[in-house]
Motif scaffolding. Structure first.
Motif, PDB file in Angstrom:
ATOM      1  N   TYR A  95       0.738  -0.959  -0.061  1.00  0.00           N
ATOM      2  CA  TYR A  95       0.056   0.083   0.130  1.00  0.00           C
ATOM      3  C   TYR A  95       0.901   1.272  -0.006  1.00  0.00           C
ATOM      4  O   TYR A  95       0.843   2.092   0.918  1.00  0.00           O
ATOM      5  CB  TYR A  95      -1.031  -0.037   1.187  1.00  0.00           C
ATOM      6  CG  TYR A  95      -1.929  -1.204   1.433  1.00  0.00           C
ATOM      7  CD1 TYR A  95      -2.986  -1.309   0.475  1.00  0.00           C
ATOM      8  CD2 TYR A  95      -1.237  -2.388   1.966  1.00  0.00           C
ATOM      9  CE1 TYR A  95      -3.684  -2.739   0.545  1.00  0.00           C
ATOM     10  CE2 TYR A  95      -2.234  -3.313   2.191  1.00  0.00           C
ATOM     11  CZ  TYR A  95      -3.387  -3.474   1.453  1.00  0.00           C
ATOM     12  OH  TYR A  95      -4.078  -4.747   1.495  1.00  0.00           O
ATOM     13  N   PRO A  96       1.751   1.431  -1.081  1.00  0.00           N
ATOM     14  CA  PRO A  96       2.774   2.467  -1.017  1.00  0.00           C
ATOM     15  C   PRO A  96       1.747   3.724  -0.968  1.00  0.00           C
ATOM     16  O   PRO A  96       0.759   4.087  -2.065  1.00  0.00           O
ATOM     17  CB  PRO A  96       3.302   2.389  -2.173  1.00  0.00           C
ATOM     18  CG  PRO A  96       2.715   1.240  -3.067  1.00  0.00           C
ATOM     19  CD  PRO A  96       2.052   0.353  -2.173  1.00  0.00           C
ATOM     20  N   GLY A  97       2.161   4.826  -0.305  1.00  0.00           N
ATOM     21  CA  GLY A  97       1.284   6.169  -0.369  1.00  0.00           C
ATOM     22  C   GLY A  97       0.396   6.123   0.745  1.00  0.00           C
ATOM     23  O   GLY A  97      -0.036   7.188   1.152  1.00  0.00           O
ATOM     24  N   SER A  98      -0.067   4.785   1.082  1.00  0.00           N
ATOM     25  CA  SER A  98      -1.296   5.055   2.099  1.00  0.00           C
ATOM     26  C   SER A  98      -0.815   3.868   3.457  1.00  0.00           C
ATOM     27  O   SER A  98      -1.728   3.522   4.098  1.00  0.00           O
ATOM     28  CB  SER A  98      -2.505   4.456   1.660  1.00  0.00           C
ATOM     29  OG  SER A  98      -2.806   3.282   1.180  1.00  0.00           O
ATOM     30  N   TYR A 138       7.273   9.312   4.538  1.00  0.00           N
ATOM     31  CA  TYR A 138       6.882   8.315   3.632  1.00  0.00           C
ATOM     32  C   TYR A 138       6.402   9.115   2.421  1.00  0.00           C
ATOM     33  O   TYR A 138       6.374   8.636   1.163  1.00  0.00           O
ATOM     34  CB  TYR A 138       5.886   7.313   4.308  1.00  0.00           C
ATOM     35  CG  TYR A 138       6.574   6.146   4.560  1.00  0.00           C
ATOM     36  CD1 TYR A 138       7.097   5.316   3.990  1.00  0.00           C
ATOM     37  CD2 TYR A 138       6.425   6.084   6.133  1.00  0.00           C
ATOM     38  CE1 TYR A 138       7.726   4.102   4.630  1.00  0.00           C
ATOM     39  CE2 TYR A 138       6.997   4.998   6.693  1.00  0.00           C
ATOM     40  CZ  TYR A 138       7.715   3.883   5.998  1.00  0.00           C
ATOM     41  OH  TYR A 138       8.410   2.989   6.588  1.00  0.00           O
ATOM     42  N   ALA A 139       5.719  10.391   2.633  1.00  0.00           N
ATOM     43  CA  ALA A 139       5.473  11.140   1.384  1.00  0.00           C
ATOM     44  C   ALA A 139       6.539  11.448   0.636  1.00  0.00           C
ATOM     45  O   ALA A 139       6.484  11.331  -0.621  1.00  0.00           O
ATOM     46  CB  ALA A 139       4.507  12.216   1.992  1.00  0.00           C
ATOM     47  N   ILE A 140       7.594  11.830   0.948  1.00  0.00           N
ATOM     48  CA  ILE A 140       8.823  11.835   0.312  1.00  0.00           C
ATOM     49  C   ILE A 140       9.734  10.754  -0.296  1.00  0.00           C
ATOM     50  O   ILE A 140      10.069  10.798  -1.373  1.00  0.00           O
ATOM     51  CB  ILE A 140       9.788  12.817   1.174  1.00  0.00           C
ATOM     52  CG1 ILE A 140       9.322  14.085   1.788  1.00  0.00           C
ATOM     53  CG2 ILE A 140      11.134  12.777   0.619  1.00  0.00           C
ATOM     54  CD1 ILE A 140       9.974  14.981   2.832  1.00  0.00           C
ATOM     55  N   ILE A 145      10.641   7.118  -4.716  1.00  0.00           N
ATOM     56  CA  ILE A 145      11.078   5.519  -4.845  1.00  0.00           C
ATOM     57  C   ILE A 145       9.616   4.814  -4.817  1.00  0.00           C
ATOM     58  O   ILE A 145       8.510   5.338  -4.709  1.00  0.00           O
ATOM     59  CB  ILE A 145      11.631   5.317  -3.416  1.00  0.00           C
ATOM     60  CG1 ILE A 145      12.572   5.996  -2.729  1.00  0.00           C
ATOM     61  CG2 ILE A 145      11.771   3.755  -3.252  1.00  0.00           C
ATOM     62  CD1 ILE A 145      13.933   5.922  -3.746  1.00  0.00           C
ATOM     63  N   GLU A 146       9.836   3.670  -5.915  1.00  0.00           N
ATOM     64  CA  GLU A 146       8.724   2.825  -6.207  1.00  0.00           C
ATOM     65  C   GLU A 146       9.001   1.419  -5.800  1.00  0.00           C
ATOM     66  O   GLU A 146       9.946   1.105  -5.975  1.00  0.00           O
ATOM     67  CB  GLU A 146       8.343   3.361  -7.769  1.00  0.00           C
ATOM     68  CG  GLU A 146       9.357   2.582  -8.663  1.00  0.00           C
ATOM     69  CD  GLU A 146       9.103   2.674 -10.222  1.00  0.00           C
ATOM     70  OE1 GLU A 146       7.828   3.193 -10.298  1.00  0.00           O
ATOM     71  OE2 GLU A 146       9.779   2.776 -10.951  1.00  0.00           O
ATOM     72  N   VAL A 147       7.765   0.641  -5.855  1.00  0.00           N
ATOM     73  CA  VAL A 147       8.025  -0.669  -5.689  1.00  0.00           C
ATOM     74  C   VAL A 147       7.691  -1.358  -7.131  1.00  0.00           C
ATOM     75  O   VAL A 147       6.934  -0.822  -7.825  1.00  0.00           O
ATOM     76  CB  VAL A 147       6.502  -1.148  -4.809  1.00  0.00           C
ATOM     77  CG1 VAL A 147       6.625  -2.510  -4.478  1.00  0.00           C
ATOM     78  CG2 VAL A 147       6.624  -0.676  -3.258  1.00  0.00           C
ATOM     79  N   PRO A 148       8.753  -2.289  -7.040  1.00  0.00           N
ATOM     80  CA  PRO A 148       8.532  -3.145  -8.407  1.00  0.00           C
ATOM     81  C   PRO A 148       7.159  -3.568  -8.577  1.00  0.00           C
ATOM     82  O   PRO A 148       6.617  -4.329  -7.755  1.00  0.00           O
ATOM     83  CB  PRO A 148       9.571  -4.041  -8.270  1.00  0.00           C
ATOM     84  CG  PRO A 148      10.424  -3.873  -7.292  1.00  0.00           C
ATOM     85  CD  PRO A 148       9.616  -3.039  -6.234  1.00  0.00           C
ATOM     86  N   PRO A 149       6.471  -3.734  -9.790  1.00  0.00           N
ATOM     87  CA  PRO A 149       5.338  -4.362  -9.960  1.00  0.00           C
ATOM     88  C   PRO A 149       5.328  -5.667  -9.799  1.00  0.00           C
ATOM     89  O   PRO A 149       6.306  -6.360  -9.977  1.00  0.00           O
ATOM     90  CB  PRO A 149       4.980  -4.189 -11.628  1.00  0.00           C
ATOM     91  CG  PRO A 149       6.453  -3.799 -12.184  1.00  0.00           C
ATOM     92  CD  PRO A 149       7.032  -3.097 -10.958  1.00  0.00           C
TER      93      PRO A 149
END
Length: 232
Positions: A95-98, A138-140, A145-149
């Motif tokens: 749940y990246p971002g939340s 985490y907002a920064i 930064i992203e999670v691999p699909p």
């Protein structure tokens, strides 16, 4: 030690492994613990088998296990630090971002999160205070930064607990947006819980390696400083 708030249930299943760990830390056998607490050895065995016991008995056991330097609270005895640490890591990946909203129920209002590194190079590094501070960090983090699909994080992490602390050895595949990692970064997470809430979260990693990934992604200037929190 009394409950911080009135218990919502008449009985609770203790974290048997934690009760046993704390008893042995005091140097007691089950019989000695029973004598110290005023309960039967059968009751102690029941608590260490994670079977339900009354809320008032949980409080009495916590009081017996407490020392001036190492207080034990009823909420500690009925919490599961490893499960919460796993939920924390899972929220980051799933749940990246939340992610903070997903774990808010076990975050202490005054918690501290520490990440090593220079904030001028790695903008989410440093010490962050309270849930709002964690949310800002985490907002920064997820702005660059992203999670691999379709990534399954679970095979890459190992968890070990000692009392209310959990150490996590991880191989992280999250990388700069648009620039996936070619190999995982080694991370060590340290979680400290009190009264069933997360009070300290620390992350250790190779800051030079992290900076190099940002440089390769074009997110650092010639002086090695972050261009912006969004990487643009």
């Amino acid at each position: 030690m009394p409950w911080q708030e009135k218990p919502l249930q008449k009985s609770y299943a203790c974290n048997g492994g934690l009760v046993s760990f704390l008893r042995q830390k005091r140097g007691w056998t089950q019989r000695e613990f029973a004598k110290q607490s005023g309960y039967s050895e059968r009751l102690v065995s029941k608590a260490e088998a994670s079977q339900p016991i009354s809320a008032s008995t949980v409080a009495d056991l916590a009081d017996t296990l407490s020392t001036g330097d190492d207080p034990v609270h009823p909420e500690d005895l009925v919490s599961d630090p490893v499960a919460m640490a796993k939920a924390y890591i899972a929220a980051e990946y799933e749940y990246p971002g939340s992610n903070v909203d997903r774990i808010r129920h076990f975050l202490d209002e005054n918690m501290v999160m520490r990440m090593n590194g220079d904030p001028q190079v790695i903008p989410f590094a440093g010490e962050h205070h309270g849930i709002d501070g964690l949310q800002r960090a985490y907002a920064i983090f997820f702005s660059i930064i992203e999670v691999p699909p379709n990534h399954d994080w679970r095979p890459w992490y190992k968890f070990a607990s000692q009392g209310n602390e959990v150490i996590v050895w991880g191989q992280n595949w999250m990388g700069p947006i648009g620039h996936p990692l070619t190999k995982p970064m080694q991370l060590v997470h340290r979680f400290v819980f009190r009264r069933g809430k997360l009070v300290i979260k620390e992350v250790l990693f190779d800051a030079a390696e992290g900076a190099e990934y940002l440089r390769q992604a074009g997110m650092l200037d010639e002086a090695g400083k972050i261009l912006s929190a969004s990487g643009s």
